[in-house]
Scaffold this motif. Structure first.
Motif, PDB file in Angstrom:
ATOM      1  N   ALA A   1     -23.114 -19.380 -23.990  1.00  0.00           N
ATOM      2  CA  ALA A   1     -21.702 -19.653 -23.705  1.00  0.00           C
ATOM      3  C   ALA A   1     -20.756 -18.971 -24.675  1.00  0.00           C
ATOM      4  O   ALA A   1     -19.565 -18.815 -24.381  1.00  0.00           O
ATOM      5  N   THR A   2     -21.261 -18.528 -25.824  1.00  0.00           N
ATOM      6  CA  THR A   2     -20.414 -17.821 -26.795  1.00  0.00           C
ATOM      7  C   THR A   2     -20.368 -16.322 -26.532  1.00  0.00           C
ATOM      8  O   THR A   2     -19.605 -15.602 -27.184  1.00  0.00           O
ATOM      9  N   LYS A   3     -21.211 -15.852 -25.602  1.00  0.00           N
ATOM     10  CA  LYS A   3     -21.300 -14.413 -25.311  1.00  0.00           C
ATOM     11  C   LYS A   3     -21.474 -14.215 -23.810  1.00  0.00           C
ATOM     12  O   LYS A   3     -22.584 -13.978 -23.329  1.00  0.00           O
ATOM     13  N   LEU A   4     -20.389 -14.304 -23.083  1.00  0.00           N
ATOM     14  CA  LEU A   4     -20.439 -14.217 -21.619  1.00  0.00           C
ATOM     15  C   LEU A   4     -20.366 -12.751 -21.166  1.00  0.00           C
ATOM     16  O   LEU A   4     -19.464 -12.350 -20.438  1.00  0.00           O
TER      17      LEU A   4
ATOM     18  N   TYR B   1     -22.373 -32.945 -27.105  1.00  0.00           N
ATOM     19  CA  TYR B   1     -21.518 -33.561 -28.123  1.00  0.00           C
ATOM     20  C   TYR B   1     -22.165 -33.337 -29.485  1.00  0.00           C
ATOM     21  O   TYR B   1     -22.725 -34.256 -30.078  1.00  0.00           O
ATOM     22  N   ALA B   2     -22.117 -32.078 -29.958  1.00  0.00           N
ATOM     23  CA  ALA B   2     -22.829 -31.645 -31.162  1.00  0.00           C
ATOM     24  C   ALA B   2     -24.306 -31.998 -30.981  1.00  0.00           C
ATOM     25  O   ALA B   2     -24.877 -31.704 -29.934  1.00  0.00           O
ATOM     26  N   ASP B   3     -24.927 -32.660 -31.961  1.00  0.00           N
ATOM     27  CA  ASP B   3     -26.374 -32.899 -31.905  1.00  0.00           C
ATOM     28  C   ASP B   3     -26.738 -34.316 -31.475  1.00  0.00           C
ATOM     29  O   ASP B   3     -27.835 -34.803 -31.778  1.00  0.00           O
TER      30      ASP B   3
ATOM     31  N   ILE C   1     -34.409 -23.586 -29.424  1.00  0.00           N
ATOM     32  CA  ILE C   1     -33.940 -22.369 -28.764  1.00  0.00           C
ATOM     33  C   ILE C   1     -32.768 -21.787 -29.558  1.00  0.00           C
ATOM     34  O   ILE C   1     -31.799 -22.491 -29.865  1.00  0.00           O
ATOM     35  N   SER C   2     -32.857 -20.529 -29.903  1.00  0.00           N
ATOM     36  CA  SER C   2     -31.795 -19.862 -30.648  1.00  0.00           C
ATOM     37  C   SER C   2     -30.502 -19.879 -29.847  1.00  0.00           C
ATOM     38  O   SER C   2     -30.481 -19.517 -28.668  1.00  0.00           O
ATOM     39  N   GLY C   3     -29.418 -20.332 -30.466  1.00  0.00           N
ATOM     40  CA  GLY C   3     -28.130 -20.390 -29.798  1.00  0.00           C
ATOM     41  C   GLY C   3     -27.824 -21.721 -29.145  1.00  0.00           C
ATOM     42  O   GLY C   3     -26.708 -21.912 -28.620  1.00  0.00           O
ATOM     43  N   ASP C   4     -28.773 -22.661 -29.169  1.00  0.00           N
ATOM     44  CA  ASP C   4     -28.548 -23.977 -28.559  1.00  0.00           C
ATOM     45  C   ASP C   4     -27.643 -24.805 -29.472  1.00  0.00           C
ATOM     46  O   ASP C   4     -28.062 -25.268 -30.532  1.00  0.00           O
ATOM     47  N   ILE C   5     -26.384 -25.015 -29.052  1.00  0.00           N
ATOM     48  CA  ILE C   5     -25.432 -25.720 -29.916  1.00  0.00           C
ATOM     49  C   ILE C   5     -25.691 -27.216 -29.962  1.00  0.00           C
ATOM     50  O   ILE C   5     -25.082 -27.921 -30.779  1.00  0.00           O
TER      51      ILE C   5
ATOM     52  N   LYS D   1     -19.079 -22.765 -33.275  1.00  0.00           N
ATOM     53  CA  LYS D   1     -19.513 -22.146 -32.025  1.00  0.00           C
ATOM     54  C   LYS D   1     -18.516 -22.392 -30.900  1.00  0.00           C
ATOM     55  O   LYS D   1     -18.283 -21.512 -30.054  1.00  0.00           O
ATOM     56  N   MET D   2     -17.913 -23.580 -30.886  1.00  0.00           N
ATOM     57  CA  MET D   2     -16.951 -23.884 -29.830  1.00  0.00           C
ATOM     58  C   MET D   2     -15.696 -23.025 -29.948  1.00  0.00           C
ATOM     59  O   MET D   2     -15.027 -22.755 -28.945  1.00  0.00           O
TER      60      MET D   2
END
Length: 254
Positions: free
Chosen positions: A123-126, A143-145, A153-157, A168-169
């Motif tokens: 979602a940060t790189k569409l 809602y964060a973690d 998974i790399s990039g999983d916020i 990231k948001m």
């Protein structure tokens, strides 16, 4: 009953594709005690939103044939509603398992001619979406973690603490602004969190991410929470605080 299977005289199997007695919400306070399970909707995917939320938002802020984006696709609730309501849609999720679940949930027949795509992505790189090509964004980030949606998974916020999540948001907000057409709407649902007995206003801190990239606040909707899995646990604790029972739907305009 929603999602009720019926057999025709020819032995064909059908499911109920629309909610009963649906009406658009007229105020900024929304409450859905029945979470909704028409079409392929269900509450099996933890943390997914009630289909009443994207249905209200899609009907109010888009028109048939528009392109809708949900960059936190999850189990595909937004995409299912887009298909039912004759909108085109792109769903993106960092977790390949979510793509498979969404694709399964989209395997039903209806009379619309929507183009629906479920993609694995960040979602940060569409990168797959052009500038100013989306008519409406309708999404529900983690809602964060609070709920972790993968095991690394790399990039999983959903694996990030609040501050890193908000970093990231900021990028999610910037990408949302880039791909959305001028004058169009971006709707995001999120809730606050509690750490060590203290409330962290995650909703309003995330709202600032979107305002800082140029969005304007059109509406702030309060959604009452129902059927939260952790409610029973906290009800049995000797709490010195109130249980969080609301979420925010921020409606931004570009």
């Amino acid at each position: 009953m929603y999602n009720e299977l019926t057999l025709t005289e020819k032995g064909e199997c059908h499911i109920t594709l629309q909610p009963n007695n649906f009406a658009l919400e007229p105020t900024t306070v929304w409450s859905f005690k029945d979470r909704g399970d028409w079409a392929t909707h269900s509450g099996k995917y933890r943390g997914n939103w009630s289909p009443y939320v994207p249905r209200n938002l899609i009907l109010r802020y888009s028109k048939p044939g528009d392109w809708i984006l949900d960059q936190f696709m999850g189990s595909g609730t937004t995409l299912v509603e887009a298909k039912l309501l004759n909108r085109n849609a792109v769903g993106i999720d960092i977790n390949p398992q979510s793509v498979l679940i969404s694709e399964t949930n989209l395997k039903f027949q209806c009379e619309t001619k929507s183009k629906i795509f479920a993609k694995n992505g960040d979602a940060t790189k569409l990168h797959c979406i052009k500038d100013k090509s989306i008519d409406f964004i309708c999404t529900h980030p983690p809602y964060a973690d609070i709920i972790k949606y993968s095991k690394g998974i790399s990039g999983d916020i959903s694996l990030l603490c609040v501050d890193k999540f908000l970093d990231k948001m900021n990028k999610v907000a910037a990408e949302s602004y880039r791909v959305l057409k001028k004058g169009k709407i971006c709707a995001v649902m999120i809730g606050d969190v509690r750490k060590h007995g203290k409330v962290i206003p995650l909703g309003f801190r995330m709202m600032e991410c979107f305002l800082n990239v140029g969005f304007l606040n059109k509406e702030i909707i309060i959604k009452e929470q129902h059927n939260c899995r952790s409610t029973k646990y906290w009800e049995n604790q000797n709490n010195s605080f109130l249980m969080l029972a609301h979420e925010y739907i921020f409606v931004f305009q570009k």
